[in-house]
Design a protein around this motif. Structure first.
Motif, PDB file in Angstrom:
ATOM      1  N   ASP A 120       0.812  -1.225   0.000  1.00  0.00           N
ATOM      2  CA  ASP A 120       0.000   0.000   0.000  1.00  0.00           C
ATOM      3  C   ASP A 120       0.845   1.276   0.000  1.00  0.00           C
ATOM      4  OD1 ASP A 120      -2.313  -1.468  -0.062  1.00  0.00           O
ATOM      5  OD2 ASP A 120      -2.615  -1.404   2.116  1.00  0.00           O
ATOM      6  N   PHE A 121       1.954   1.267   0.745  1.00  0.00           N
ATOM      7  CA  PHE A 121       2.743   2.495   0.838  1.00  0.00           C
ATOM      8  C   PHE A 121       3.408   2.867  -0.494  1.00  0.00           C
ATOM      9  CE2 PHE A 121       5.886  -0.728   1.957  1.00  0.00           C
ATOM     10  CZ  PHE A 121       7.031  -0.292   1.312  1.00  0.00           C
ATOM     11  N   PHE A 122       3.530   1.909  -1.427  1.00  0.00           N
ATOM     12  CA  PHE A 122       4.091   2.229  -2.744  1.00  0.00           C
ATOM     13  C   PHE A 122       3.186   3.194  -3.501  1.00  0.00           C
ATOM     14  CE2 PHE A 122       7.443  -1.083  -4.075  1.00  0.00           C
ATOM     15  CZ  PHE A 122       8.017  -1.050  -2.819  1.00  0.00           C
ATOM     16  N   PHE A 123       1.870   3.040  -3.343  1.00  0.00           N
ATOM     17  CA  PHE A 123       0.942   3.927  -4.030  1.00  0.00           C
ATOM     18  C   PHE A 123       1.097   5.362  -3.518  1.00  0.00           C
ATOM     19  CE2 PHE A 123      -1.023  -0.241  -4.581  1.00  0.00           C
ATOM     20  CZ  PHE A 123      -1.231  -0.234  -5.959  1.00  0.00           C
ATOM     21  N   ASN A 124       1.276   5.491  -2.209  1.00  0.00           N
ATOM     22  CA  ASN A 124       1.507   6.811  -1.631  1.00  0.00           C
ATOM     23  C   ASN A 124       2.816   7.394  -2.153  1.00  0.00           C
ATOM     24  OD1 ASN A 124       2.429   8.885   0.218  1.00  0.00           O
ATOM     25  ND2 ASN A 124       0.781   8.233   1.567  1.00  0.00           N
ATOM     26  N   HIS A 125       3.835   6.557  -2.232  1.00  0.00           N
ATOM     27  CA  HIS A 125       5.141   7.000  -2.720  1.00  0.00           C
ATOM     28  C   HIS A 125       5.054   7.435  -4.195  1.00  0.00           C
ATOM     29  CE1 HIS A 125       9.468   7.339  -2.958  1.00  0.00           C
ATOM     30  NE2 HIS A 125       9.480   6.539  -4.013  1.00  0.00           N
ATOM     31  N   MET A 126       4.369   6.642  -5.019  1.00  0.00           N
ATOM     32  CA  MET A 126       4.214   6.997  -6.434  1.00  0.00           C
ATOM     33  C   MET A 126       3.439   8.306  -6.578  1.00  0.00           C
ATOM     34  SD  MET A 126       3.554   3.505  -8.609  1.00  0.00           S
ATOM     35  CE  MET A 126       2.263   2.846  -7.583  1.00  0.00           C
TER      36      MET A 126
END
Length: 128
Positions: free
Chosen positions: A27-33
């Protein structure tokens, strides 16, 4: 340049999650992207692809062509919802200068000194 709000970043994240569904990305990858997209807003799907393709290709079972189409769709959505803009992408504001400067009009010292032994553009009058 204004820092994007958390609300804007969340909206971008939701668009990414909707379009890159069934991925194995944490999930945190989406925030990072979303943060990457807002920090360096793409103006085309191809620019978005170059920005986030590593995430999509590694965490989502798609081909490069499918990922490009996905990025086109995401970019169009972001632009239509005015979460990113194609305007003023390449403008820099130097707040501490006394006079405005347009970077493509600045002559580099290398051009000005023309081979007089000054090989580093930013050293000024120091010879190397």
């Amino acid at each position: 340049m204004d820092t994007p709000s958390e609300e804007t970043q969340k909206k971008v994240q939701v668009i990414l999650e909707k379009n890159i569904k069934d991925s194995e990305l944490p999930d945190f990858f989406f925030n990072h992207m979303a943060g990457m997209i807002l920090e360096e807003p793409p103006t085309t799907g191809e620019e978005l692809y170059s920005l986030i393709s590593d995430f999509i290709l590694n965490g989502y079972k798609v081909t490069k062509d499918q990922a490009r189409l996905l990025c086109d769709t995401i970019c169009k959505t972001l632009l239509s919802q005015k979460l990113i803009s194609t305007e003023n992408k390449f403008s820099l504001v130097a707040e501490k200068l006394l006079q405005p400067v347009t970077l493509n009009e600045v002559k580099l010292r290398e051009e000005k000194d023309g081979g007089d032994g000054f090989t580093d553009t930013f050293l000024g009058n120091e010879r190397i």
